[in-house]
Design an enzyme around this catalytic site. Sequence first.
Site, PDB file in Angstrom:
ATOM      1  N   CYS B  84     -36.555   6.292 -28.372  1.00 48.39           N
ATOM      2  CA  CYS B  84     -35.823   6.974 -27.244  1.00 48.39           C
ATOM      3  C   CYS B  84     -34.768   7.898 -27.819  1.00 48.39           C
ATOM      4  O   CYS B  84     -35.250   9.187 -28.313  1.00 48.39           O
ATOM      5  CB  CYS B  84     -35.328   5.798 -26.228  1.00 48.39           C
ATOM      6  SG  CYS B  84     -34.740   6.292 -24.644  1.00 48.39           S
ATOM      7  N   HIS B 194     -40.006   1.953 -24.967  1.00 48.45           N
ATOM      8  CA  HIS B 194     -38.846   1.031 -25.616  1.00 48.45           C
ATOM      9  C   HIS B 194     -39.929  -0.033 -26.103  1.00 48.45           C
ATOM     10  O   HIS B 194     -39.769  -1.255 -25.295  1.00 48.45           O
ATOM     11  CB  HIS B 194     -37.733   0.564 -24.674  1.00 48.45           C
ATOM     12  CG  HIS B 194     -36.691   1.666 -24.746  1.00 48.45           C
ATOM     13  ND1 HIS B 194     -35.522   1.593 -25.614  1.00 48.45           N
ATOM     14  CD2 HIS B 194     -36.682   2.541 -23.676  1.00 48.45           C
ATOM     15  CE1 HIS B 194     -34.775   2.697 -25.011  1.00 48.45           C
ATOM     16  NE2 HIS B 194     -35.235   3.151 -24.139  1.00 48.45           N
ATOM     17  N   GLU B 196     -38.921  -2.566 -28.239  1.00 44.39           N
ATOM     18  CA  GLU B 196     -38.094  -3.748 -28.226  1.00 44.39           C
ATOM     19  C   GLU B 196     -37.737  -4.420 -26.902  1.00 44.39           C
ATOM     20  O   GLU B 196     -37.170  -5.611 -27.197  1.00 44.39           O
ATOM     21  CB  GLU B 196     -36.893  -3.293 -28.830  1.00 44.39           C
ATOM     22  CG  GLU B 196     -35.604  -2.701 -28.092  1.00 44.39           C
ATOM     23  CD  GLU B 196     -36.143  -1.279 -27.770  1.00 44.39           C
ATOM     24  OE1 GLU B 196     -37.181  -0.657 -27.774  1.00 44.39           O
ATOM     25  OE2 GLU B 196     -35.002  -0.332 -27.126  1.00 44.39           O
TER      26      GLU B 196
END
Lengths: 82, 225
Positions: B84, B194, B196
């Site tokens: 990002c 994302h 994560e």
Amino acid sequence: VRARVLVKPKAGILDPQGQAVERALPALGFTGVRNVHVGRLIELDVEDLDRLPEMCERLLTNPLIEDYEIAGLEPAVGPDSK
Amino acid sequence: VKFGVVRFPGSCDEVDALLAAERVGDAVILWHGDRDLQGADAVIVPGGFSYGDYLRVGAIARFAPVMEEVAEFAREGGLVLGICNGFQVLCEARLLPGALLPNVTLKFIFRQVALEVTHPDSPFTRECAPGERLSIPVKHTTGCFYAPEPELDRLESEGQVLLRYAPGENPNGSLRDIAGVCNAQRNVFGLMPHPEHAVDPLTGSTDGLKLFESIRAHVADRIAV
């Protein structure tokens, strides 16, 4: 000197901000408006004007997506304009 | 395998990136002002709003002291993952091709999207199957991937587009549905989604782990050699 750097989206690059403004104006009765582009104005006092293009290319703009022009040269505002 | 996760003023996803990395290895935070990668085997430039994203997204962060080290690390072949805002920073730093423009809708978007793995032959996607679908969230306002047409052709022919939004899933207007690209050397990779945030069944998908597992496997292979 005091300089103004006008930054705008490179020609041909999608400019959704410009499009949004262009769509909004007729809604207020302002017809006949075309080719709206939204950019950015950076004003700065510089001691060495020769270095301004390099500042523009390294930090003030991203040359891949933005064009700039240096305009409005006039005397510096002062040592520390806030 | 040791991950280093950069923290800029304004980062907000570095802790999730750290926790995700810790599922597959060790991980430490790297402070933006330190020219020190602490011996990391792979570096993550995380999401957030580095330096307030003033001027342009990622424009100031690319000049952070730690980024000099990250650039040197990348030149030497070290693995660098930008997520990002990290993707935006790596593009501004010219470690990755292209740039991120405001979403075509001009709206902040925050939702799960389906991605397709275009090329599993990279250190970041090697644990995926070709064409495999990954469910990973996006959350951004400036995620429309742009590069000039000839550059897009080159990226595709060189196999540098590792992830695409699945048909009908492109949330931001990215050209050619590009969700993530790597550099020509294939050791620097950036993506808007994302991974994560997709590592725990609690939040619905663990597909993001595959990217971290890929990095771990790649580094482990290199250490073994």
